[in-house]
Scaffold this active site. Structure first.
Site: not given
Ligand SMILES: Cc1ncc(C[n+]2csc(CCOP(=O)(O)OP(=O)(O)O)c2C)c(N)n1
Ligand SMILES: CC(=O)[C@@H](O)[C@H](O)COP(=O)(O)O
Ligand SMILES: [Mg+2]
Length: 627
Positions: A283, A368, A396
């Site tokens: 990254k 979540e 969600r």
């Protein structure tokens, strides 16, 4: 940027001589840094997928073949290679390119939803459709990050993809070892084991061949090496997790080596069944400030101090920082408090609590649903969880909140950051549904603080509640200065007392400041406006009915969807109380809001002082004739 400017679409990428690809990658990185440092956006993730994206578009023929991006924040390079170099300078700007795939922009784009862990589900569906419609020459490729792979939906999809041995789906795992922070949990360990096993396996293969060919000692030594390998089977067992399910595993592949990735993708394509290509990337690759950013490898670009390279602190504490500081203080006072994050510890303000009480902060990955139901478990176990999410991501986990937390009357506090219009990240990131969907949850209480003082107050009140869920929601950015309170009426903060009592404005959260400005404007027009802020907007404060009876019109103002929002709930309460004063609700329209700055989007929705003032003037009934 000669090479990049020569690319009008993937065919040009495929035609480009291999020897020119490093220079192309260089041009792409330069453009990413130059553009994103001005527009904002996901610099680290996109710097990490330059070679991977080039290889994808050299092996597959988009849009005939479908390349799906999970979460989509890492699709800038994909955009540049699919004909969007021109216009890239307006990335994430209103009317410019979206920061995520957009079907309106290109036939090469598929998933616009920025919520993670969905791509493999789309891939499973697409592959089934292609099989049913005879489009079996179309490859289905889904690129998913190691972070998104910690989401439950991804494994629901893997379970189905792996089951169909003759239905090709190519899963490309972009494994940079991080979400914002290093990815957590067993899946992260699995991928790490695979990363380690790769070189080890290659070394063993070399060793076996070399040793075996050695005269006399070769075989006994080979037997020893083989025994060592068998003894270390746990290093290669991770592959078994995939192959055991019927998912062919290819990798680990150096995700920055275009030729190696191309070779792996061609093998995957030729396999003809479900296959996972494990690409190892970095990254922030190629730009030192991102590579060395220990916090999150510039997941989202932010200015850094040119001398220290560190982040430049905000001059005024943001909503998130106010929350984080108060939670840190509360955690010291209340040992029963624990916090849960879904891979967003720093973005949701949990660093202070993490630093002081690391054993009481749980990062569950981008999960979540698990976060919410595990919070019910924590509450049942005698602690008080504070679940910290961005408002849009609670969508969600609605079922988990309703039937795992509320049904069991669990004392869980949900802190929803980025509530209301967020803007830059487009339609799926606006936190505009929480106030509506949460209205149906029995026993749930909602606070929408208007400033830092009310945020601190609401948080302290929320963690006192042990017989049901509490929700605190606040927007992106920085709170206004604390608003003065003129008086209180049964728990209602009266910010402005109107004289005469023409308009009652019930303001929700950060829009209270707007309500004050509108009151001033209407006073100029001879209208008396009472501005109240309940802070706790659910259940509806009954004092509103009493005030409504004394005014000619009620106007509600919220940074959330009008449909089924706080205004609708207040109107319902007034009807039930037989209050005849008309109610006009103002909030966000029931449509997906295109990207732009928060203020721009709010203005598009008519939530500005002039527009609200104008609309109220239109709806105030004529003064009743004095009898
Ligand atoms: C359901 C959901 N929760 C949280 C987020 C916020 N988010 C955006 S990107 C990201 C990290 C993604 O990590 P990974 O999939 O590894 O991609 P990378 O940034 O490393 O390329 C998170 C947590 C989200 N987009 N969706
Ligand atoms: C894709 C992603 O990372 C999102 O969660 C978004 O970028 C968050 O943006 P802010 O944290 O800047 O609101
Ligand atoms: Mg990652």
């Amino acid at each position: 940027m000669a090479l990049l400017n020569s690319i009008r679409g993937p065919a040009d990428v495929r035609r480009m001589p291999e020897a020119e690809l490093p220079a192309l990658a260089e041009e792409i990185r330069e453009l990413l840094v130059r553009t994103v440092s001005r527009t904002g956006g996901h610099l680290g993730p996109n710097l990490g997928v330059v070679e991977l994206t080039i290889a994808l578009h050299r092996v597959f023929n988009s849009p005939h073949d479908r390349i799906l991006w999970d979460t989509g924040h890492q699709a800038y390079v994909h955009k540049l290679l699919t004909g969007r170099v021109e216009g890239f300078e307006r990335l994430r700007q209103r009317g410019g390119l979206s920061g995520y795939p957009s079907r309106a922009e290109s036939e090469h784009d598929v998933i616009e939803n920025s919520h993670a862990s969905t791509a493999l589900c789309y891939a499973d569906g697409l592959a089934k459709a292609y099989a049913l419609t005879g489009q079996t020459d179309r490859a289905v490729v889904a690129v998913i990050g190691d972070g998104a792979l910690t989401g439950g939906m991804a494994w629901e999809a893997v379970n189905n993809i792996a089951a169909a041995k003759d239905r090709p789906v190519i899963i490309v795992v972009n494994d940079n070892g991080r979400s914002y922070a290093p990815t957590v949990g067993g899946i992260a360990d699995l991928l790490s084991g695979l990363r380690t096993a790769g070189p080890y396996e290659r070394f063993l293969a070399w060793g076996k061949n070399t040793v075996r060919q050695t005269p006399v000692v070769g075989q006994p030594v080979y037997d020893l090496v083989h025994a060592v390998k068998a003894g270390l089977k746990d290093l290669i067992a991770p592959q078994a997790l995939f192959s055991g399910m019927g998912l062919k595993y290819l990798g680990p592949v150096d995700g920055h080596d275009v030729a190696a990735v191309e070779a792996a993708l061609r093998r995957a394509r030729g396999f003809g069944g479900p296959v996972l290509v494990h690409c190892v990337t970095e990254k922030g690759r190629g730009w030192a400030p991102a590579e060395t950013d220990e916090q999150d490898k510039m997941h989202s670009y932010r200015r850094t101090d040119p001398v220290t390279g560190g982040r430049i602190p905000a001059t005024t504490p943001t909503w998130t920082e106010v929350f984080g500081a108060e939670l840190g203080a509360l955690a010291a006072e209340r040992p029963e408090l624990v916090a849960i994050t879904a891979a967003m510890l720093e973005p949701t303000g949990l660093e202070q609590m993490q630093a002081k009480f690391p054993e009481r902060v749980f990062d569950v990955g981008i999960a979540e649903q698990h976060a919410v139901t595990s919070a019910a478990g924590l509450a049942m176990g005698g602690v008080h969880p504070v679940v910290c999410l961005y408002a849009t991501f609670l969508n969600r986990a609605f079922d988990q909140l309703l039937l795992d937390v509320a049904l069991h009357s669990c004392g869980v506090t949900f802190v929803l950051d980025r509530a209301g219009v967020t803007g830059d990240d487009g339609p799926s990131h606006n936190g505009m549904w929480d106030l509506s969907i949460l209205q149906v949850v029995p026993g749930l209480r909602i606070a929408a603080p208007r400033d830092a003082a009310t945020l601190r107050r609401a948080l302290r009140e929320a963690v006192e509640v042990t017989d049901g869920p509490t929700v605190i929601r606040f927007p992106k950015g920085t709170p206004s200065a604390d608003l003065a309170v003129a008086s209180q009426v049964d728990g209602l903060d009266v910010l402005v007392a109107g004289e005469p009592e023409d308009v009652l404005m019930v303001c929700v959260g950060a829009l209270a400041g707007l309500g004050r400005q509108v009151a001033d404007e209407l006073a100029e027009a001879g209208l008396g406006v009472t501005v109240v802020d309940p802070v706790w907007v659910r259940p509806v404060n009954p004092a509103i009915a009493g005030l409504a009876r004394r005014h000619r019109v009620v106007v509600t103002l919220e940074d959330g969807g009008r449909a089924g929002g706080v205004g609708a709930a207040i109107a319902q309460e007034l009807r039930d109380a037989r209050v005849t004063t008309p109610v006009h609700t103002m909030g966000l329209p029931q449509r997906f809001l295109e990207h732009g700055k928060r203020a721009e989007v709010l203005a598009d929705c008519g939530l500005t002082t002039p527009e609200i003032t104008r609309r109220i003037k239109e709806v105030v009934p004529a003064r009743r004739r004095s009898r």
